[in-house]
Structure formats: structure tokens, C-alpha cells
Design a protein around this motif. Structure first.
Motif, mmCIF file in Angstrom:
data_model
loop_
_atom_site.group_PDB
_atom_site.id
_atom_site.type_symbol
_atom_site.label_atom_id
_atom_site.label_comp_id
_atom_site.label_asym_id
_atom_site.label_seq_id
_atom_site.Cartn_x
_atom_site.Cartn_y
_atom_site.Cartn_z
ATOM 1 N N VAL B 228 9.910 78.143 -0.015
ATOM 2 C CA VAL B 228 9.306 79.425 0.357
ATOM 3 C C VAL B 228 9.992 80.567 -0.379
ATOM 4 O O VAL B 228 9.351 81.441 -0.942
ATOM 5 C CB VAL B 228 9.416 79.629 1.885
ATOM 6 N N VAL B 229 11.337 80.539 -0.354
ATOM 7 C CA VAL B 229 12.088 81.677 -0.897
ATOM 8 C C VAL B 229 13.116 81.231 -1.943
ATOM 9 O O VAL B 229 13.181 81.795 -3.037
ATOM 10 C CB VAL B 229 12.798 82.422 0.262
ATOM 11 N N THR B 230 13.906 80.198 -1.622
ATOM 12 C CA THR B 230 15.042 79.835 -2.475
ATOM 13 C C THR B 230 14.606 79.324 -3.841
ATOM 14 O O THR B 230 15.141 79.768 -4.871
ATOM 15 C CB THR B 230 15.926 78.789 -1.771
ATOM 16 N N ILE B 231 13.666 78.371 -3.883
ATOM 17 C CA ILE B 231 13.249 77.795 -5.165
ATOM 18 C C ILE B 231 12.587 78.847 -6.063
ATOM 19 O O ILE B 231 12.927 78.941 -7.258
ATOM 20 C CB ILE B 231 12.345 76.553 -4.955
ATOM 21 N N PRO B 232 11.660 79.678 -5.542
ATOM 22 C CA PRO B 232 11.132 80.741 -6.407
ATOM 23 C C PRO B 232 12.235 81.659 -6.934
ATOM 24 O O PRO B 232 12.202 82.068 -8.099
ATOM 25 C CB PRO B 232 10.186 81.512 -5.471
ATOM 26 N N ALA B 233 13.244 81.957 -6.090
ATOM 27 C CA ALA B 233 14.354 82.804 -6.538
ATOM 28 C C ALA B 233 15.181 82.077 -7.609
ATOM 29 O O ALA B 233 15.662 82.702 -8.561
ATOM 30 C CB ALA B 233 15.230 83.192 -5.354
ATOM 31 N N GLU B 234 15.320 80.750 -7.456
ATOM 32 C CA GLU B 234 16.047 79.957 -8.455
ATOM 33 C C GLU B 234 15.302 79.979 -9.794
ATOM 34 O O GLU B 234 15.914 80.008 -10.855
ATOM 35 C CB GLU B 234 16.204 78.502 -7.989
ATOM 36 N N ILE B 235 13.956 79.950 -9.721
ATOM 37 C CA ILE B 235 13.151 80.014 -10.947
ATOM 38 C C ILE B 235 13.388 81.342 -11.651
ATOM 39 O O ILE B 235 13.522 81.407 -12.872
ATOM 40 C CB ILE B 235 11.652 79.782 -10.629
ATOM 41 N N LEU B 236 13.460 82.424 -10.872
ATOM 42 C CA LEU B 236 13.744 83.735 -11.460
ATOM 43 C C LEU B 236 15.140 83.769 -12.084
ATOM 44 O O LEU B 236 15.386 84.513 -13.027
ATOM 45 C CB LEU B 236 13.644 84.837 -10.395
ATOM 46 N N ARG B 237 16.054 82.943 -11.538
ATOM 47 C CA ARG B 237 17.415 82.873 -12.094
ATOM 48 C C ARG B 237 17.443 82.087 -13.394
ATOM 49 O O ARG B 237 18.442 82.080 -14.102
ATOM 50 C CB ARG B 237 18.369 82.204 -11.103
ATOM 51 N N GLY B 238 16.316 81.351 -13.657
ATOM 52 C CA GLY B 238 16.246 80.575 -14.894
ATOM 53 C C GLY B 238 16.384 79.076 -14.686
ATOM 54 O O GLY B 238 16.465 78.314 -15.656
#
Lengths: 270, 275
Positions: B228-238
Motif C-alpha cells: 500500500v505504502v512501503t513498496i511504492p515508496a521503495e520504488i521512488l527510492r529506486g
């Protein structure tokens, strides 16, 4: 006469408290699941902060972690809730009483609140014992078990302060349709300003000074610090006096707002 | 004259347009209500603005003391908050209706909706549509999104992939909670759901990868919150893995089938509150 009336009121509160407790034990599965999930969240918080502590984050000490667990336990069992909004709005289906029902039976909002939140003290006790056991196993910190006595006093103070705050927030429903938003906004403010998310001593000085003038620190920060830190008798007395002062102020505000709200309620033919 | 599958197609099309009209009517009423009660909208906006302010204050205080927390910087946490509000926007579309419908189910008041020709699930999803919380969440989300774009550089493709993951992650968790709400058919009290929702609210504020292996496993396979939140944020981290795509598709199919099954069984078990 006055003493007789106070005695009768106290008897009423205790009776409603027992009924509320009995009701919560009736739905045992829900209570057990609720306690289980709170344990889970506590373990999650422990895991998160322990990972940071292992990495060497400077402010994350064992005492900090225990503070986070205890503050969460207080904030999430004795939490601000605004179910009285449903009573005022008469929402929730046929099984929920409305305000007219309470007025006819001369049940005050505080009595109703005592009944509906009796379970929260039971769940808090269970979760607190779990945290004590967890601390004993993991040996996070060693603290003075005599501090539990003043801790119990301040937790009870928290319980009554939150009861009054919950009712004060609910009374917005007399004037606004979606009073839920007020309730949620208050919940957020209190979660932060009570030290429920982070201990107040870690915050900037200006914020600590501002928050020291508000009653919210009694909703998590003060009870937990009383348990974890050493205080002198003078400091205990000072904290008690200020806490009781806020209890009196919120009680008076609760009575005033309820009377004003009832005027509006009755003027609309409620 | 239409026969066989032609007639069936026509029946399905009229059903779909009937449902579409129903949903459109609900939203028209909700918009009218919004304009009648503008103050409520601003109260909601205030509440959600306060929430994001306190969340940011929380992280800002932590980052005043340290530059990174387990490799996460303030920019990464900003991305996390962005997807947290994306979750709230999607969730608020159905939340109000589902909560009230299942309260009716617990109190035995859902019989009324079983008399309608409309599918009971449509009534459960759209019983009470309020777009106040949806719009206020959307305003806060758009503000965050614009702030993120203006403050940090990120490639368009990374952003699209992250939001796609976030969107399907939201559908997964909505289905998960729908299954839990269906326990209202059997349990008359569901306070545990409130604590789980509060927990979700809390878990979404933290990067779930900063926990031990047990919790990472739990949030991936048992309580599927990580997408929901962590994986999309990880994608933004690269960070990115193709396994995540397979997992999301699998989880979506499994939960959709389970939700349909539990709803059907629950409805069969349902007893009238007046019976």
C-alpha cells in the motif's frame, strides 16, 4: 444532604461501570481479538525502534523504547472516542440509544461514558501487565516497582480527563452535522501533544514549553514518566495538583457545553 | 429478434447501466449534500491537514537528530506520506458505505436492502456515499504531490510505476478489510476491526522494511499492507523487483475470490434483526 447525593452519584457510577465491564466481557471474542492486535502493534513498534537502536540512532535508548510502548498502550486503550455523537445524532440503528432515552432516564453523559468505556481500563491493565512481562524477559530497563502506585493514580486521572474530553468533543454534534471531523482533529492533536507518538523531552524547547501549559501531557507523557523516572514528593504533589486542576476545568466545561447543547437540542423538539 | 447469447448480453448491459445509474444517483446526492454543508468539508480538510502536519512534525523531529534512519532520508519518508494519503483517497470512496452497511448487518437492519432488486453488495458499497472525506483527502494528497514534485526530482516512469503499485496495493487491502468486515454476519461486535484499522493507520506511517523478518513476512503474506505504502515508496527510492508484480496479481485474484465467497456465505447466514 449533599453527602447523600454524592454517595448516590458514586453508587450510580460504580453500577454503570460494572454493567459496562460485564457487557465488554459478554463479547469475549471481540475483547480477546482486540487485546491480541494491540500486542501485535506493540511488538511492531518494538521491532521498528529496536532496528533503529541497533543501527546506532542516538536518541533511541531502552528507556525510549519502553516509553513508546507504554505511551502507545495508554493512548490506544484509554483513547479519545466520540461515540456520544451517535447518541446525539441518534445514528447507529435501532439498538443504539438516543439522547431522549438518556434524558428521560436522567442518565448523565458522564455516566454513559463511564459505562461505555469501562472495558478500556480492563484492556489497559492486561496490556500493561504484558509490557511489564515483556520488559522482564527482554531486560530492556530496570525500574522501581513502587512507582506503579503513583502510575495507577495518574492513569485513573488520564481515564477521567479523556472521558471529559471525549464528551466535550462529542458535544460539537449539537451544532455541526459532521462532528466526527472535530473528534478526529482532537484525536490527532492529543495523539501528538500528549507525547503518545514521541516523548515530549525529545521535542524542541519552544514546543515543550507550549505543551506544558496544556492538559494533554497528562494523557500519556506524565503517567509514563512517573513510572520510569524518579520524582520527589514535591514534584508528585505538584503534578497531582495541576492534574486535578485540569480535571476540574474540563468537568466544568463539560457541564457548561452539555447544558448549552441541550438548549439547542430541546429547541429543535428533541 | 435476439436469441441466446445476444439476449444474455443485452440483459448484462442493462444490468450494468442500471448499476451505473444507481451509483451516479448516489454521487449526485452526495455532491448536493457537500454544497449544502460546506462547513463540514472544511472541518474534514482541517482534520486531515492536521494529521499530515503532525506526521511530518514527527519525522522532522526524528531527522533533526539523525540524517538517515536505516538508509531512509526525509525525501524517502515524504514519498511514504504521499502514498499514505493516496491510500486514504482510494479508501474513502467506499469506507463510509461499508462501515454503515456492516453496522446495519450487525444490528439486523440490512433486511430492508435485501428487498430491492439491486444486488445487496451494491447497497453495501454505496449505501451512504459521502464525498466530503474523499474530496478533503484528495486536496491534501494533491498538495503533497505538488510539493513532492517541486521539492524533489523523480522520473515520470518511476512515478507511474509507483502509483500503479500503490493503486493495486490499495485494492488488495480494501478487499482484505472487506473480508474482515464480513465477519459482521457472525459476530455482533467487531471492535477488533477498529483496532486493526487504527493499526493500519499507524503501520502506514512507518517504512515496513525497517522491522525484523517476522513483520516483513506478516505484512507481505498475512496482512498485505506492504504494497500500500512501503513498496511504492521503495520504488521512488529506486528499488524494484519483478517478483512484486507477480505477488500483487496473485494476491488480488486470491483476495477477490475469497471476498466473494465470504460475502456469499455471510449473506446466507444472515438473520433478520426482526426475526
Amino acid at each position: 444532604m449533599f453527602l447523600e447525593q454524592r454517595k448516590k452519584s458514586l453508587k450510580n457510577y460504580l453500577l454503570f461501570f460494572r454493567i459496562g465491564l460485564k457487557n465488554s466481557l459478554y463479547y469475549k471474542s471481540s475483547l480477546i481479538l482486540e487485546i491480541f492486535f494491540t500486542f501485535f502493534v506493540l511488538l511492531f513498534l518494538f521491532s521498528f525502534w529496536e532496528t533503529l537502536a541497533k543501527e546506532g540512532v542516538s536518541f533511541v535508548t531502552s528507556s525510549f523504547i519502553v516509553y513508546i510502548l507504554l505511551a502507545f498502550a495508554i493512548n490506544n486503550t484509554l483513547y479519545l472516542e466520540w461515540s456520544f455523537i451517535d447518541i446525539i445524532k441518534s445514528e447507529g440503528g435501532t439498538a443504539v440509544k438516543d439522547l431522549t432515552y438518556l434524558l428521560i432516564r436522567n442518565i448523565s453523559p458522564f455516566t454513559y461514558n463511564v459505562k461505555s468505556r469501562a472495558w478500556s481500563l480492563l484492556t489497559f491493565t492486561i496490556i500493561f501487565l504484558f509490557i511489564l512481562l515483556f520488559n522482564a524477559i527482554t531486560k530492556l530497563i530496570s525500574f522501581n516497582y513502587w512507582h506503579i502506585l503513583p502510575f495507577i493514580f495518574f492513569v485513573l486521572l488520564t481515564y477521567f480527563l479523556i472521558s471529559y474530553l471525549s464528551l466535550i468533543v462529542s458535544y460539537f454534534a449539537f451544532w455541526f452535522d459532521e462532528a466526527w471531523a472535530f473528534g478526529y482533529a482532537f484525536f490527532l492533536i492529543i495523539s501528538f501533544t500528549s507525547g503518545g507518538m514521541l516523548p515530549l523531552y525529545i521535542m524542541p524547547d519552544w514546543l515543550q514549553t507550549t505543551l506544558s501549559f496544556l492538559p494533554f501531557q497528562y494523557l500519556a507523557y506524565i503517567p509514563v514518566q512517573v513510572l520510569l523516572e524518579e520524582y520527589t514528593w514535591k514534584q508528585y504533589a505538584s503534578l497531582c495538583a495541576v492534574g486535578l486542576f485540569w480535571l476540574f476545568v474540563l468537568g466544568a466545561l463539560n457541564t457548561f457545553l452539555y447544558k448549552q447543547g441541550l438548549k439547542k437540542f430541546e429547541s429543535q423538539g428533541g | 429478434m435476439k436469441v441466446g447469447w445476444g439476449k444474455e448480453m443485452e440483459k448484462q448491459q442493462s444490468k450494468v447501466s442500471y448499476y451505473a445509474k444507481f451509483v451516479r444517483r448516489k454521487y449526485i446526492v452526495a455532491v448536493q449534500w457537500l454544497f449544502s454543508y460546506k462547513i463540514n468539508f472544511f472541518l474534514f480538510l482541517l482534520a486531515f491537514s492536521l494529521e499530515i502536519s503532525f506526521t511530518f512534525l514527527f519525522w522532522k523531529i526524528l531527522f533533526l537528530n539523525e540524517n538517515t534512519l536505516n538508509g531512509w532520508t526525509f525525501k524517502d519518508v515524504f514519498g511514504l506520506m504521499l502514498f499514505m494519503y493516496f491510500f486514504w483517497v482510494i479508501r474513502s470512496i467506499f469506507e463510509s458505505g461499508l462501515r454503515r452497511s456492516f453496522r446495519l448487518i450487525r444490528t439486523g437492519g440490512f433486511d430492508y436492502f435485501l428487498l430491492f432488486p439491486l444486488h445487496p453488495l451494491m447497497n453495501a458499497l454505496f449505501y451512504k456515499v459521502t464525498i466530503t472525506s474523499f474530496l478533503s483527502n484528495l486536496c491534501v494528497f494533491l498538495f503533497l504531490f505538488l510539493s513532492y514534485l517541486l521539492s524533489f526530482s523523480v522520473s515520470f516512469s518511476t512515478l507511474v510505476i509507483a502509483f500503479l503499485f500503490g493503486f493495486f496495493g490499495n485494492i488488495i487491502i480494501i478487499l482484505f478489510f472487506f473480508i474482515l468486515r464480513c465477519f459482521s454476519f457472525w459476530l455482533k461486535e467487531n471492535k477488533f476491526l477498529l483496532i486493526l484499522e487504527n493499526g493500519t493507520h499507524l503501520f502506514n506511517k512507518y517504512p515496513l522494511t525497517i522491522t525484523n523478518k517476522f513483520f516483513q513476512f506478516t505484512y507481505t503474506f498475512i496482512f498485505p499492507l506492504i504494497f500500500v505504502v512501503t513498496i511504492p515508496a521503495e520504488i521512488l527510492r529506486g528499488n524494484f523487483s519483478f517478483v512484486w508484480i507477480l505477488y500483487e496479481i496473485g494476491m488480488l485474484i486470491a483476495l477477490a475470490l475469497l471476498a466473494a465467497f465470504v460475502w456469499k456465505k455471510g449473506l446466507e447466514h444472515y438473520e433478520s434483526g426482526m426475526g
